[in-house]
Every structure is written in C-alpha cells, then in structure tokens.
Scaffold this motif. Structure first.
Motif, PDB file in Angstrom:
ATOM      1  N   THR A 282      -4.407  10.491  -3.140  1.00  0.00           N
ATOM      2  CA  THR A 282      -5.183   9.445  -2.484  1.00  0.00           C
ATOM      3  C   THR A 282      -5.115   8.118  -3.248  1.00  0.00           C
ATOM      4  OG1 THR A 282      -6.618  11.085  -1.497  1.00  0.00           O
ATOM      5  CG2 THR A 282      -7.500   8.873  -1.602  1.00  0.00           C
ATOM      6  N   VAL A 283      -4.921   8.191  -4.553  1.00  0.00           N
ATOM      7  CA  VAL A 283      -4.911   6.980  -5.382  1.00  0.00           C
ATOM      8  C   VAL A 283      -3.946   5.934  -4.837  1.00  0.00           C
ATOM      9  CG1 VAL A 283      -4.399   6.056  -7.687  1.00  0.00           C
ATOM     10  CG2 VAL A 283      -5.577   8.248  -7.456  1.00  0.00           C
ATOM     11  N   LYS A 284      -2.765   6.400  -4.439  1.00  0.00           N
ATOM     12  CA  LYS A 284      -1.714   5.412  -4.142  1.00  0.00           C
ATOM     13  C   LYS A 284      -2.013   4.553  -2.908  1.00  0.00           C
ATOM     14  CE  LYS A 284       1.560   8.525  -1.845  1.00  0.00           C
ATOM     15  NZ  LYS A 284       2.035   9.768  -2.419  1.00  0.00           N
ATOM     16  N   TYR A 285      -2.971   4.953  -2.110  1.00  0.00           N
ATOM     17  CA  TYR A 285      -3.316   4.148  -0.928  1.00  0.00           C
ATOM     18  C   TYR A 285      -4.437   3.152  -1.193  1.00  0.00           C
ATOM     19  CZ  TYR A 285      -0.600   7.867   1.090  1.00  0.00           C
ATOM     20  OH  TYR A 285       0.396   8.756   1.349  1.00  0.00           O
ATOM     21  N   ALA A 286      -5.011   3.245  -2.389  1.00  0.00           N
ATOM     22  CA  ALA A 286      -6.214   2.449  -2.653  1.00  0.00           C
ATOM     23  C   ALA A 286      -5.881   1.005  -3.002  1.00  0.00           C
ATOM     24  CB  ALA A 286      -6.992   3.095  -3.791  1.00  0.00           C
ATOM     25  N   ASP A 287      -6.815   0.127  -2.684  1.00  0.00           N
ATOM     26  CA  ASP A 287      -6.693  -1.269  -3.099  1.00  0.00           C
ATOM     27  C   ASP A 287      -7.361  -1.467  -4.455  1.00  0.00           C
ATOM     28  OD1 ASP A 287      -5.456  -2.057  -0.635  1.00  0.00           O
ATOM     29  OD2 ASP A 287      -7.401  -1.696   0.299  1.00  0.00           O
ATOM     30  N   ILE A 288      -8.461  -0.742  -4.646  1.00  0.00           N
ATOM     31  CA  ILE A 288      -9.141  -0.741  -5.943  1.00  0.00           C
ATOM     32  C   ILE A 288      -9.376   0.710  -6.339  1.00  0.00           C
ATOM     33  CG2 ILE A 288     -11.343  -1.224  -7.125  1.00  0.00           C
ATOM     34  CD1 ILE A 288      -9.824  -3.797  -6.776  1.00  0.00           C
ATOM     35  N   VAL A 289      -9.097   1.024  -7.593  1.00  0.00           N
ATOM     36  CA  VAL A 289      -9.304   2.396  -8.103  1.00  0.00           C
ATOM     37  C   VAL A 289     -10.341   2.337  -9.219  1.00  0.00           C
ATOM     38  CG1 VAL A 289      -8.208   4.360  -9.244  1.00  0.00           C
ATOM     39  CG2 VAL A 289      -6.899   2.999  -7.591  1.00  0.00           C
TER      40      VAL A 289
ATOM     41  N   ARG B 280       0.844  -1.190   0.000  1.00  0.00           N
ATOM     42  CA  ARG B 280       0.000   0.000   0.000  1.00  0.00           C
ATOM     43  C   ARG B 280       0.887   1.250   0.000  1.00  0.00           C
ATOM     44  NH1 ARG B 280      -4.739  -0.468   4.147  1.00  0.00           N
ATOM     45  NH2 ARG B 280      -5.963  -1.520   2.578  1.00  0.00           N
ATOM     46  N   GLY B 281       0.614   2.152  -0.900  1.00  0.00           N
ATOM     47  CA  GLY B 281       1.419   3.372  -0.974  1.00  0.00           C
ATOM     48  C   GLY B 281       2.559   3.273  -1.974  1.00  0.00           C
ATOM     49  N   SER B 282       2.801   2.070  -2.512  1.00  0.00           N
ATOM     50  CA  SER B 282       3.946   1.900  -3.425  1.00  0.00           C
ATOM     51  C   SER B 282       3.621   2.312  -4.854  1.00  0.00           C
ATOM     52  CB  SER B 282       4.401   0.440  -3.433  1.00  0.00           C
ATOM     53  OG  SER B 282       3.406  -0.350  -4.073  1.00  0.00           O
ATOM     54  N   ASN B 283       2.359   2.592  -5.122  1.00  0.00           N
ATOM     55  CA  ASN B 283       1.957   3.017  -6.474  1.00  0.00           C
ATOM     56  C   ASN B 283       2.034   1.921  -7.509  1.00  0.00           C
ATOM     57  OD1 ASN B 283       1.108   5.592  -6.340  1.00  0.00           O
ATOM     58  ND2 ASN B 283       3.165   6.472  -6.525  1.00  0.00           N
ATOM     59  N   GLU B 284       1.948   0.685  -7.105  1.00  0.00           N
ATOM     60  CA  GLU B 284       1.995  -0.386  -8.099  1.00  0.00           C
ATOM     61  C   GLU B 284       0.611  -0.964  -8.288  1.00  0.00           C
ATOM     62  OE1 GLU B 284       5.152  -3.186  -7.255  1.00  0.00           O
ATOM     63  OE2 GLU B 284       6.385  -1.474  -6.621  1.00  0.00           O
TER      64      GLU B 284
END
Ligand SMILES: Nc1nc2c(c(=O)[nH]1)N[C@H]1C(S)=C(S)[C@@H](COP(=O)(O)OP(=O)(O)OC[C@H]3O[C@@H](n4cnc5c(=O)[nH]c(N)nc54)[C@H](O)[C@@H]3O)O[C@H]1N2
Ligand SMILES: Nc1nc2c(c(=O)[nH]1)N[C@H]1C(S)=C(S)[C@@H](COP(=O)(O)OP(=O)(O)OC[C@H]3O[C@@H](n4cnc5c(=O)[nH]c(N)nc54)[C@H](O)[C@@H]3O)O[C@H]1N2
Ligand SMILES: [Mo]
Length: 799
Positions: free
Chosen positions: A522-529, A119-123
C-alpha cells in the motif's frame, strides 16, 4: 536480511540524504543498528543492563498471547510466553518469538515521506513530521471545501488503533467490508444474534462434544493458541470430521478428512438435511418447542400465516400494524391457533384448511423443498459419495452433542456462503445441537471465549463518522464521492479483490495518506507516508488494554519508538491537531487506558483495576470463566418469537426462504470459463504470518516462501516441475512465483498463502487475479455480499 531482500523502494537523492540523517538519530536510540544481522549478542550479557517487561501481543492472529520480553540495554532481546499466567493459556508462537527480527526489520518505515514520482512509482523523499502533518491538514481542508466531509474515507486494518479519528474528521470508515461475514450472513437471521464475533459456544467446550464437524477452517493454524481445545476434545473421545478440499494441517489431525469440491459445502449440508428428514433423525421435541418449523404457511404463496392479517399501516396513526403471532395447527382441537398456545400439541406436518386458505407447516414445506436435494444429488455436486454424506448426517444427528464449526477463511470466501450458514442453522434446528454442553454452531476463531466491556471514552456529541451508501470494497466499481483515503495497514492490497481494477481507482483519488509500520504494497500508492511503531515501542508506559479470550491484558512499553516512528495514539493526535481538533482527545494513550479500565462496570464487578493488572504482570484471568462460554443455554433466541426462525421469509423472493443451492459465480462445474482457466485458486492463511503482517520477519521468511502449491498431476500435465517459475493468470491479471508440488492440494485446484507482498514474489501480486464479483442478493444479506476471493479460476504456465 540481505540487501536484495531489503526494501526495493527508491528514495530520491535529496530524500535519501535526509532519510540518512533522520535514521541516524533513530539508530542511536535503537542501539546503533537498523536490521537484526550482527545486532544480537552485541553486548556482553554480563555487562548489559537487563529488564523484563510483560506485555500483550497483536490481536488479529487471534492468539492473544501475553508475553514476557527481555530488554537488554534498551533493545528488545528475547520474547517468551508470560510465565506468570495460567499454564493453560501460556503460549507464544514463531510470530511472537520473531518479533525481535520483525521490530528491527530492514522493512520498517523509518521516517515520514512524501511522494515525488508518479503514484505507484515508489519514489519518495523523506520529510519531517511537521511537513507531513502540514500537508495532511491542507489536503483535508481542501477536500472538505471542495466535496464535503464524506469525501474522506479511513480504510483500516484491525490492528491499528485510530478509533476516534473517523468521528473527529467526520469521515466514514468500515473495518473489513465484505470480509469474514460470509457464513454468518446466513446464520444470523435464524437466531437473531450476532454470530460474526464467534460461534455459539467456546471451543473449550469441545471436550463435551461427541461429533465435531469442522468445515472451511484450518483452525490448528489460524487459532493455533487454542489448538489445545482440539487436542483435549480428541483425547476425550470426540470424533473429529474435517471438510476441506485440501489436506490441511487440521485435516491431518482429524479422524476423518472429507475432500470436498471447493465452494460446494452448502450442497453437502442440503444432502445431510434430506437424510435427517427422511430418516426421522430430528429431535421432534426441540423442533416443536424451539423452532419456527411448526408454524403455518400459505401453501401457495409461502407466506407465514399470522393471527392478524398482513403487515400494514394504520390509516389513522400511520404506524405500522403488527400482524400478530405466527400460527400453528393445534392437533388436539383441530384448528389454527397462535403458536404459543399450542406448543407440544402443534402438528409438525400436514395440510390444513385455515379459513379457506390452504395451509401447511413450515416443516412440511421444507421437506417438499428438500425433495430435489437427495444425497445422490449432493454427491454429484460435492464429489463426496452419498454414503459418506449419510454417515456424517447420522453421526451429527444421533451421536451428539455435535458442533458444526465454520471458518472465515475457506468456504466463507465464495460468492454465496450465506447458504452454508443458513443450511447449518436448519441442521441445528432439526437436531437441537445448541445450548447444551458440547453443542453449537459457528466459527470459533480464537476460541470464542468470554470478553468484557471496557469503559467507552466518548467524543463530544458533534463528532460523528460519516455514513456512506457504497461499501468500500465497491469504490472501484460503483459511483461514490470518496476522494481522499487514509489507509491504516496494507489495506489497498487486502481489502479489495482484483488489484488491477483497484489500481485504476487509486489513480483517480486526490490524496492518499498511508500510516504503517512496513514497506508493504500500500505504501507505494501513498502521497504521504507516516511511520508508526510496533506495540513494543511507546512514548507512555501503557497504551492498550484489551479483553482477550477469558483474560484482560495490558500492554506495557518495552522500548522507545525506533527511528522517527511514533505510536498510533500520538499519530492520531497529531492528525487531529493538524486540523485544529487535538483538544478533544485524551491527553495521551495512558489517560485513555486508565479511563477504559476505571469506567468498566464489568472490570469493577471483578475488582480488576489498573494497579492489579500491573501487579499481575499485565494479564488477569476473568472471574467465572472456568466453565467454557455457552450461548443460548436457556434456548431463548434473539428473534421475535425467541425460537430459531429458520424460514427466511424476507429472502423468499430471491429464492432463499429455505437454503437453496446456487452455483458460485466462477468456480462451478460446467463454467465455460474453466476451459481457459481450469484451476480453482484457494488462498489460505499460515501460522507463519498474520495476513501481510510478519512477512518482514527474516526468521519467518526461511519457512514461508511465496509459492503456488499445485497437485503433482496438474504440474505434470503442464510440464511444470517443483521449483519452476510459473505464471498464474486469468482475465483480471497475473502473478509469477515458484511452483511447489504438494499432494495435499486437490487436483484441479491451487493454493497459496494469502497476503504476500509483491516485493517478495517474482512478479505481481496474488490479489491481481482474485474475483471481485458482488452477489445479486447483496441487499438481502445482513452485512452484504462477501468478497469471493476463493471463487476464482486461473490457469498456470511455466514462465
Ligand atoms: N496465523 C494466523 N492466524 C489467523 C490469521 C492469520 O492471518 N494468521 N487471520 C485471522 C483471520 S482475520 C481469519 S478470517 C481467520 C481465518 O481462519 P480460517 O477460516 O481457518 O482460514 P484459512 O487458514 O484460510 O483456512 C481455510 C481452510 O478452508 C479450506 N477451504 C477452501 N475452500 C473451501 C471450501 O470450499 N470448503 C471447505 N470446507 N474448505 C475450504 C482451505 O483449504 C483452508 O484449509 O484466521 C485468523 N487467524
Ligand atoms: N485474496 C485474499 N485477500 C484477503 C483474504 C483472503 O483470504 N484472500 N482474507 C481477508 C481477511 S479474512 C482479512 S481479515 C483481511 C486482513 O487484512 P488486514 O486487516 O489488512 O490485515 P494485515 O495484512 O494483517 O494488516 C495489518 C496491518 O496492520 C499493521 N499493524 C500491526 N500492528 C499495528 C499497530 O499496532 N499499529 C498500526 N498502526 N499498524 C499495525 C501491519 O503492519 C499491517 O499492515 O484480508 C482479507 N484479504
Ligand atoms: Mo479475517
């Protein structure tokens, strides 16, 4: 936009390939381009198929522009003001014009995504809508089974329209927890009204104002479309006085700029109050007739005297017993009587014996309380000399009508702005600057004009949002049972101060869905976008109707949704369907809009129909709005006595029965922390963005760089030159950006535009350093303590 400015988000290889495939479809629909570069003018104009679409723009900047859009070969090509609306309301700003580059921005989320790294890694990997929705459905059911319905929270910006989702899912929500209510908290009890939605009168009424005091707002940028009301007032001879620690755009157009010490406005007003009282500049008739100031109170305890005894409980029925009317001292008969039986004959001052109780009037008590708040004292706190405070007080009290304007971005965002609001109400009560043309108090963001009630489409009874004991901004620090967040907009960045602490809490969450348009923080913390589209893109012809600043405005589709994005309503419906609840929603957004219009009594009364809105190019000026909106013209307030009740009995135990000075939590003179972190940190809005929205528009990026502005003196003493990379820091965190020298910034302070995205600044996020303190008087404030974003100290060094 160059590649370097583009998204820093990494897709995994599999994800990248899939995203490539998905976007390729999107590209065809978008006219073969993702970004703007090279796209404009790609078709010879004479060969193009062109149409004009009238629609509305976003709402949060409060501009409420009605737009004329040129769509060429299925692409949004030009944005102009709607030239068919009344000239007075015909406008657009750079944000609106730049929608061309904003809508086709490289920063758009194009496809649903699933997190694959930490989470937070932007992958992320690109997935289909079906895969994303299946995961959301599973995770919601999992959370409900494990913890119950209230474990899900919908964190929502104002712009997204998912209004039915919390009730459908039985989850809690709360727009703007701790935001924009700071001064309003102190104003509301005095008039019993909702002062959070706007001042007591519209800003068009300022043409009738003689003395306009504007404090803690840079309204020429934040209500830019109502700047004409300011300029009209100025031309009509109104004297405009601006209180701002910095030389703001608004200060630059005013008659007088008062560079007040940050966080000290309440002291300025307390000084004004004393001057008005001592010099008898108050309006005695108004005070006697329309305020609680003549009411008697127990001189020892400060309790208001009542006709009956105390508030109590009837022993037989268990019902609360009303203690009866407030009392006044009737000077003609020399005894205490219910207030309504002696209005103009009530004593305003004095000490009286009421059945053996030593009583005094609220007015006398106020005067006694004010003794310590001399204008010299106020000068010491605010850094403004006593003569200036006295001059403003004199003008405000004697050169009326006067209007006291508060903002929501400046003085609102410290630890105790309710004291400002309360003091403002006492000033209003003393001078009677309310209800008559040109007078008023409160914030006038967006003009604060008329609105209508639209028809309210209701879900079946069984669907209700959950209620939580803990407000969302305290999730990181208070025990709570929330494990799943549905975030609409850039809420992890915007709705919580102290971002490093917020991050720890985010890591503890079970599941996060982000629904948005852009690759914001906020995107980078999401599990689903999930990618949503702008208000220019749609699957139906009309999906929004709004009542805006004396108008009713209808949205109209300009183009199909770009990439693999979908409009808000469709996404809401799909989420509802993922848990088997889709059938309870309107079929589509247009059905809802028609319902809202056809079931509005206000609109029916004015003959405003769906067809009429279309015929009028999406915008109709409401009836009876030629005169500006004015509240309380009958001088009947929404309090039990219908008077301005300016003594707050219920807050007396925490020292705020009368507005009383209280230091800030962090930005106050003599705070030992200032030895380490000497600079107060102000975050303001800018005309070039709407918080974090519009940061992705390349045409605007040339005007707004994420910088920290400092006074040249503070730069020199730190060896910092204009354009240097600096680090700003305190115990909560740090960020790095470019320093900008600006004499408009107060020495000892610093200023930035709030809501910058981390990717556009050198390192970190400005929210890393902001203060998340909660005022101890939290429980006593109508909407709870505000988040004190500006009550923040930092130090700056060359990086
Ligand atoms: N273009 C644009 N317009 C917007 C928005 C946007 O993002 N962009 N956002 C909308 C929203 S949600 C809001 S809440 C409003 C806010 O609108 P405003 O209240 O106008 O907010 P700011 O632009 O932050 O301006 C605050 C001003 O207060 C000053 N200030 C800071 N501290 C103090 C203080 O202690 N005392 C005094 N007297 N002044 C102080 C700052 O220097 C700044 O000039 O704007 C709305 N309009
Ligand atoms: N440090 C600090 N923090 C602050 C403030 C401050 O002064 N200092 N100010 C605070 C204030 S006053 C406010 S009001 C908040 C504002 O904070 P937010 O309410 O989060 O405001 P925005 O950043 O404008 O976010 C709007 C979001 O909606 C998205 N959006 C726009 N249109 C649509 C749409 O049609 N559909 C969907 N689904 N999304 C859309 C945008 O892309 C963006 O992500 O920030 C607060 N945070
Ligand atoms: Mo706001």
């Amino acid at each position: 936009m160059t590649g370097a400015q583009g998204s820093k988000f990494d897709l995994t290889r599999r994800g990248f390939l899939k995203a490539g495939a998905v976007s390729a479809m999107g590209l065809a629909a978008a006219g073969s381009m993702t970004g703007c570069s090279g796209w404009l003018g790609s078709t010879a104009p004479e060969a193009a198929e062109e149409k004009t679409v009238y629609t509305l723009h976003q709402f949060m900047c409060t501009g409420r522009c009605s737009l004329k859009c040129t769509v060429r070969d299925g692409r949004l090509a030009m944005i102009q003001p709607n030239d068919t609306v009344d000239e007075y309301y015909r406008h657009v700003c750079m944000k609106g014009i730049s929608e061309i580059q904003h809508v086709y921005s490289d920063e758009r989320l194009q496809t649903p995504m699933r997190r694959v790294g930490e989470r937070g890694s932007n992958e992320f990997e690109a997935i289909t809508w079906d895969e994303a929705l299946a995961t959301i459905g599973e995770e919601l059911n999992k959370a409900w089974d494990k913890y119950g319905k209230s474990s899900v929270y919908m964190s929502a910006s104002n712009e997204p329209r998912f209004s039915f989702l919390p009730a459908l899912l039985g989850c809690a929500t709360g727009v703007e927890p701790g935001i924009d209510r700071g001064t309003g908290n102190g104003e509301a009890p005095a008039i019993g009204g909702d002062v959070f939605g706007g001042g007591t009168a519209e800003s068009r009424d300022w043409v009738n104002t003689k003395t306009l005091v504007i404090a803690g707002t840079n309204l020429l940028e934040t209500s830019m479309m109502q700047a004409n009301t300011f300029m009209d007032a100025k031309e009509a001879g109104c004297e405009i006085i601006v209180l701002d620690p910095h030389f703001s755009t608004t200060a630059s157009k005013a008659d007088q700029w008062i560079p007040i010490q940050p966080g000290c406005d309440a002291a300025f007003y307390l000084g004004m109050m004393t001057y008005i009282l001592d010099n008898k500049l108050y309006d005695e008739k108004f005070v006697l007739e329309h305020t609680s100031l003549p009411f008697l109170m127990n001189a020892e305890t400060g309790e208001m005297l009542r006709e009956g005894k105390e508030w109590g409980v009837d022993e037989e029925t268990g019902e609360p017993v009303d203690p009866g009317d407030f009392m006044v001292w009737d000077a003609t008969v020399g005894k205490a009587v219910p207030y309504s039986s002696a209005i103009l004959t009530a004593s305003l001052e004095g000490e009286f014996d009421v059945d053996g109780v030593k009583a005094t009037t609220a007015f006398s008590n106020l005067k006694k309380n004010q003794a310590r708040y001399t204008t010299e004292w106020a000068a010491g706190v605010t850094g403004i000399d006593a003569a200036t405070i006295e001059e403003v007080a004199r003008k405000y009290a004697t050169n009326g009508p006067a209007y006291l304007v508060f903002g929501q971005g400046g003085s609102d965002k410290y630890s105790n702005p309710d004291i400002i609001g309360h003091a403002g109400m006492v000033l209003t009560a003393l001078t009677g600057n309310i209800g008559k043309p040109g007078s008023g108090i409160g914030h006038t963001i967006g003009g604060a004009g008329y609105g209508v009630a639209l028809g309210e489409w209701k879900l079946p009874e069984q669907f209700k949002p959950a209620e939580l004991d803990v407000r969302a901004d305290r999730f990181p620090t208070r025990e709570n049972d929330v494990h799943v967040i549905i975030s609409l907009g850039n809420t992890f960045q915007q709705y919580w101060a102290n971002m490093n602490k917020t991050r720890e809490w985010i890591d503890s969450l079970d599941f996060i869905v982000h629904i948005g348009m852009y690759y914001e923080d906020t995107v980078k913390y999401a599990d689903i976008v999930l990618p949503v589209c702008s208000k220019f893109e749609d699957t139906v012809e009309h999906s929004i109707v709004r009542s805006d600043y004396n108008h009713v405005n209808l949205q109209t589709k300009c183009i199909d949704p770009l990439f693999d994005s979908k409009p808000d309503f469709d996404v809401m419906r799909l989420i509802a369907e993922s848990v088997g609840l889709g059938e309870y929603l309107p079929k589509d957004a247009e059905e809802l809009v028609r319902y809202q219009i056809e079931n509005s009594k206000d609109l029916a009364d004015q003959g405003i129909t769906f067809d009429a809105l279309i015929k009028n190019h999406g915008s109709i000026k409401m009836a009876n709005t030629d005169e500006p909106r004015r509240g309380y013209t009958d001088l009947k307030f929404k309090t039990p006595t219908e008077r301005m009740e300016v003594y707050y009995q219920s807050q007396a135990e925490v020292g705020q029965g009368w507005p009383n000075w209280e230091e800030n939590n962090e930005a106050y003179a003599g705070n030992p922390l200032a030895e380490k972190y000497p600079l107060q940190f102000t975050q303001t809005r800018t005309r070039f963005s709407n918080h974090s929205h519009f940061k992705a528009a390349a045409w605007l990026q040339q005007f707004v760089k994420p910088v920290l502005e400092l006074n040249p003196k503070d730069m020199e003493s730190r060896g910092i030159a204009d354009g240097d990379l600096i680090e700003a820091f305190n115990d909560r965190g740090s960020f790095k950006c470019v320093a900008r020298a600006n004499n408009a910034v107060r020495p000892g302070s610093s200023r930035t535009f709030e809501a910058g995205w981390s990717k556009f600044i050198e390192e970190g996020n400005t929210q890393n350093v902001t203060n998340d303190h909660v005022n101890e008087r939290d429980e006593y404030l109508p909407t709870g303590a505000p988040i004190p974003f500006n009550d923040t100290l930092i130090e700056v060094k060359k990086a």
